[in-house]
Design a protein around this motif. Sequence first.
Motif, PDB file in Angstrom:
ATOM      1  N   ARG A 101       0.827  -1.204   0.000  1.00  0.00           N
ATOM      2  CA  ARG A 101       0.000   0.000   0.000  1.00  0.00           C
ATOM      3  C   ARG A 101       0.864   1.257   0.000  1.00  0.00           C
ATOM      4  NH1 ARG A 101      -4.307  -2.017   4.684  1.00  0.00           N
ATOM      5  NH2 ARG A 101      -4.892  -3.982   3.635  1.00  0.00           N
ATOM      6  N   THR A 102       1.936   1.212  -0.746  1.00  0.00           N
ATOM      7  CA  THR A 102       2.847   2.336  -0.829  1.00  0.00           C
ATOM      8  C   THR A 102       2.170   3.535  -1.481  1.00  0.00           C
ATOM      9  OG1 THR A 102       4.927   3.094  -1.806  1.00  0.00           O
ATOM     10  CG2 THR A 102       3.751   1.373  -2.985  1.00  0.00           C
ATOM     11  N   ARG A 103       2.461   4.715  -0.992  1.00  0.00           N
ATOM     12  CA  ARG A 103       1.835   5.927  -1.516  1.00  0.00           C
ATOM     13  C   ARG A 103       2.603   6.536  -2.681  1.00  0.00           C
ATOM     14  NH1 ARG A 103      -0.086   9.206   3.989  1.00  0.00           N
ATOM     15  NH2 ARG A 103      -1.522   7.587   4.754  1.00  0.00           N
ATOM     16  N   ASN A 104       3.891   6.274  -2.743  1.00  0.00           N
ATOM     17  CA  ASN A 104       4.707   6.885  -3.802  1.00  0.00           C
ATOM     18  C   ASN A 104       4.957   5.947  -4.977  1.00  0.00           C
ATOM     19  OD1 ASN A 104       6.471   5.072  -2.677  1.00  0.00           O
ATOM     20  ND2 ASN A 104       7.935   6.577  -1.926  1.00  0.00           N
ATOM     21  N   GLY A 105       4.307   4.786  -4.977  1.00  0.00           N
ATOM     22  CA  GLY A 105       4.459   3.864  -6.094  1.00  0.00           C
ATOM     23  C   GLY A 105       5.733   3.059  -6.080  1.00  0.00           C
ATOM     24  N   THR A 106       6.506   3.142  -4.988  1.00  0.00           N
ATOM     25  CA  THR A 106       7.764   2.398  -4.879  1.00  0.00           C
ATOM     26  C   THR A 106       7.573   1.212  -3.949  1.00  0.00           C
ATOM     27  OG1 THR A 106       9.076   4.402  -5.231  1.00  0.00           O
ATOM     28  CG2 THR A 106      10.197   2.512  -4.241  1.00  0.00           C
ATOM     29  N   TYR A 107       7.888   0.032  -4.444  1.00  0.00           N
ATOM     30  CA  TYR A 107       7.793  -1.180  -3.644  1.00  0.00           C
ATOM     31  C   TYR A 107       9.188  -1.543  -3.151  1.00  0.00           C
ATOM     32  CZ  TYR A 107       3.116  -1.559  -5.629  1.00  0.00           C
ATOM     33  OH  TYR A 107       1.822  -1.307  -6.011  1.00  0.00           O
ATOM     34  N   ARG A 108       9.371  -1.547  -1.834  1.00  0.00           N
ATOM     35  CA  ARG A 108      10.703  -1.724  -1.254  1.00  0.00           C
ATOM     36  C   ARG A 108      10.715  -2.934  -0.317  1.00  0.00           C
ATOM     37  NH1 ARG A 108      15.044   1.508  -0.825  1.00  0.00           N
ATOM     38  NH2 ARG A 108      13.858   3.201  -1.800  1.00  0.00           N
ATOM     39  N   TRP A 109      11.561  -3.918  -0.646  1.00  0.00           N
ATOM     40  CA  TRP A 109      11.707  -5.098   0.195  1.00  0.00           C
ATOM     41  C   TRP A 109      12.466  -4.775   1.477  1.00  0.00           C
ATOM     42  CZ3 TRP A 109       9.059  -9.369  -0.132  1.00  0.00           C
ATOM     43  CH2 TRP A 109       8.632  -9.858  -1.377  1.00  0.00           C
ATOM     44  N   LYS A 110      12.081  -5.433   2.556  1.00  0.00           N
ATOM     45  CA  LYS A 110      12.764  -5.314   3.836  1.00  0.00           C
ATOM     46  C   LYS A 110      13.036  -6.720   4.367  1.00  0.00           C
ATOM     47  CE  LYS A 110      14.012  -3.716   7.952  1.00  0.00           C
ATOM     48  NZ  LYS A 110      15.303  -3.020   8.185  1.00  0.00           N
ATOM     49  N   LYS A 111      14.296  -7.023   4.644  1.00  0.00           N
ATOM     50  CA  LYS A 111      14.658  -8.299   5.249  1.00  0.00           C
ATOM     51  C   LYS A 111      14.501  -8.190   6.760  1.00  0.00           C
ATOM     52  CE  LYS A 111      18.557 -11.521   5.643  1.00  0.00           C
ATOM     53  NZ  LYS A 111      19.985 -11.747   5.271  1.00  0.00           N
ATOM     54  N   ILE A 112      13.765  -9.125   7.354  1.00  0.00           N
ATOM     55  CA  ILE A 112      13.532  -9.075   8.801  1.00  0.00           C
ATOM     56  C   ILE A 112      14.683  -9.778   9.514  1.00  0.00           C
ATOM     57  CG2 ILE A 112      11.974  -9.761  10.672  1.00  0.00           C
ATOM     58  CD1 ILE A 112       9.668  -9.566   8.728  1.00  0.00           C
ATOM     59  N   THR A 113      15.489  -8.991  10.197  1.00  0.00           N
ATOM     60  CA  THR A 113      16.648  -9.528  10.911  1.00  0.00           C
ATOM     61  C   THR A 113      16.589  -9.263  12.408  1.00  0.00           C
ATOM     62  OG1 THR A 113      17.877  -7.475  10.460  1.00  0.00           O
ATOM     63  CG2 THR A 113      18.147  -9.290   8.888  1.00  0.00           C
ATOM     64  N   ASP A 114      15.776  -8.294  12.828  1.00  0.00           N
ATOM     65  CA  ASP A 114      15.725  -7.927  14.247  1.00  0.00           C
ATOM     66  C   ASP A 114      14.609  -8.682  14.972  1.00  0.00           C
ATOM     67  OD1 ASP A 114      13.780  -6.653  12.814  1.00  0.00           O
ATOM     68  OD2 ASP A 114      13.882  -4.764  13.920  1.00  0.00           O
ATOM     69  N   PHE A 115      14.478  -9.982  14.661  1.00  0.00           N
ATOM     70  CA  PHE A 115      13.414 -10.782  15.267  1.00  0.00           C
ATOM     71  C   PHE A 115      13.916 -11.453  16.549  1.00  0.00           C
ATOM     72  CE2 PHE A 115      15.612 -13.397  12.087  1.00  0.00           C
ATOM     73  CZ  PHE A 115      16.008 -14.485  12.848  1.00  0.00           C
ATOM     74  N   LYS A 116      12.963 -11.895  17.354  1.00  0.00           N
ATOM     75  CA  LYS A 116      13.250 -12.709  18.532  1.00  0.00           C
ATOM     76  C   LYS A 116      12.838 -14.145  18.237  1.00  0.00           C
ATOM     77  CE  LYS A 116      10.676  -9.946  21.103  1.00  0.00           C
ATOM     78  NZ  LYS A 116      10.516  -8.732  20.316  1.00  0.00           N
ATOM     79  N   GLY A 117      13.446 -15.090  18.951  1.00  0.00           N
ATOM     80  CA  GLY A 117      13.101 -16.487  18.753  1.00  0.00           C
ATOM     81  C   GLY A 117      13.887 -17.145  17.642  1.00  0.00           C
ATOM     82  N   GLN A 118      13.517 -18.384  17.332  1.00  0.00           N
ATOM     83  CA  GLN A 118      14.236 -19.202  16.354  1.00  0.00           C
ATOM     84  C   GLN A 118      13.349 -19.516  15.157  1.00  0.00           C
ATOM     85  OE1 GLN A 118      17.470 -20.172  16.600  1.00  0.00           O
ATOM     86  NE2 GLN A 118      17.332 -21.094  14.569  1.00  0.00           N
ATOM     87  N   PRO A 119      13.759 -19.144  13.932  1.00  0.00           N
ATOM     88  CA  PRO A 119      12.949 -19.454  12.742  1.00  0.00           C
ATOM     89  C   PRO A 119      13.027 -20.933  12.397  1.00  0.00           C
ATOM     90  CG  PRO A 119      15.014 -18.447  12.085  1.00  0.00           C
ATOM     91  CD  PRO A 119      14.987 -18.399  13.587  1.00  0.00           C
ATOM     92  N   PRO A 120      12.148 -21.416  11.519  1.00  0.00           N
ATOM     93  CA  PRO A 120      12.227 -22.810  11.064  1.00  0.00           C
ATOM     94  C   PRO A 120      13.533 -23.069  10.320  1.00  0.00           C
ATOM     95  CG  PRO A 120      10.125 -21.792  10.457  1.00  0.00           C
ATOM     96  CD  PRO A 120      11.011 -20.692  10.931  1.00  0.00           C
ATOM     97  N   THR A 121      13.889 -24.335  10.183  1.00  0.00           N
ATOM     98  CA  THR A 121      15.048 -24.700   9.380  1.00  0.00           C
ATOM     99  C   THR A 121      14.750 -24.406   7.907  1.00  0.00           C
ATOM    100  OG1 THR A 121      14.184 -26.957   9.301  1.00  0.00           O
ATOM    101  CG2 THR A 121      15.864 -26.472  10.980  1.00  0.00           C
ATOM    102  N   PRO A 122      15.771 -24.285   7.053  1.00  0.00           N
ATOM    103  CA  PRO A 122      15.563 -23.951   5.637  1.00  0.00           C
ATOM    104  C   PRO A 122      14.684 -24.989   4.928  1.00  0.00           C
ATOM    105  CG  PRO A 122      17.852 -23.635   6.247  1.00  0.00           C
ATOM    106  CD  PRO A 122      17.208 -24.317   7.401  1.00  0.00           C
ATOM    107  N   ARG A 123      13.770 -24.504   4.047  1.00  0.00           N
ATOM    108  CA  ARG A 123      12.833 -25.389   3.358  1.00  0.00           C
ATOM    109  C   ARG A 123      12.101 -24.661   2.243  1.00  0.00           C
ATOM    110  NH1 ARG A 123       9.281 -26.759   8.499  1.00  0.00           N
ATOM    111  NH2 ARG A 123      11.362 -26.642   9.420  1.00  0.00           N
TER     112      ARG A 123
END
Length: 401
Positions: A101-123
Amino acid sequence: LADPQFCVAEERSGHCAVVDGNFLYVWGGYVSIEENEVYLPNDELWVYEIDSGLWTMHLMEGELPTSMSGSCGACINGKLYIFGGFDDKGYSNLLYYVNLRTRNGTYRWKKITDFKGQPPTPRDKLSCWVYKDRLIYFGGYGCRKHNELSDCFDVHDAFWEGQIFWGWHNDVHVFDTNTQTWFQPTIRGGVPPQPRAAHTCAVLGNKGYIFGGRVLQTRMNDLHCLNLDSWIWSGRIHISGEKPKDRSWHTLTPIADDKLFLFGGLSSDNVPLSDGWIHSVTTNGWKQLTHLPKSRPRLWHTACLGTEGEVMIFGGSKDDLHFLDTGHCSDLLIFQTQPYSLLRLCLDCIGKNASLLKNQISWLPSKILPQVLKKITFWAAANHRQEKKAEIERQEQINVT
């Protein structure tokens, strides 16, 4: 932006697609070129406007995910989240999001790195339920180290140097988008599905449903349900009467408070499927739809629910990916699962007959004119594509002759 008059999203399989508002968004996946798997550009987002029927392509910025297939895409509050997937370097367990829902028409990816806990194994080839602003992931095919093996993992193959194992999962992982936290819920009861991948899932109320998928060397047609509040599995739901055959790479879409729409996939005897089924939770039964075209099989496609109950099937393959892997698709199949509103029927009627009504269209209330113009565009684009398709078929017939 590409020219919308002639723009159609590229063919692909193993991609991600979500609906937000009046738009369908498509990212990623792969195609086959000279027997090679080619992952589609990671900086392209294809957008389909449901009212006008037009595709546009937007270039993306930011922390771009790797170009890959088999990622799991889901939308929460206007944000597209991408987790997992497979590329030339192997499996991923990274999580990204982009604000749609960007207002300026730019779609920008963000990598989530500042999370807590343990993510699933790669799959890859996993599924996701969206519930209470949470992404709830189940299953998938991937790799684990020896010290990560557990009852939730069926080993398919092993590489002893480094002790890496490949196989199927049936674990449940939750990412809370409000607190940026990964956690594994405590399953409080019931029998979980066997570890699997290339299955499908859907949410009805507070229940998360799982159907079919690849299990070891076979495919399944079992239906399971997880209560997303109590974390209790239903066990395999026993259904009397007719039911869909075993399959993987299919889709399951909620179309009402108590109904699920199943479409396509790859059967146990490696036949691409074009059948559609509706499961009623209330009656606990399946009903096959008899009016679907048999000439449009699909597997590893996506299915999204539109604004008026229509199921939009995009992409996928019409061939068995294990043996042929050439028949990737770019067309959009739309299945109407309930009567359209009176407004929608009127708009379609005007759009189809715009040339006859052109002198009266300006008499319509200004509030409704933008919707009318979009429907005129929709049917003009549809007619253009039909004419183009017919011309290609005529040319192919001339070449054969």
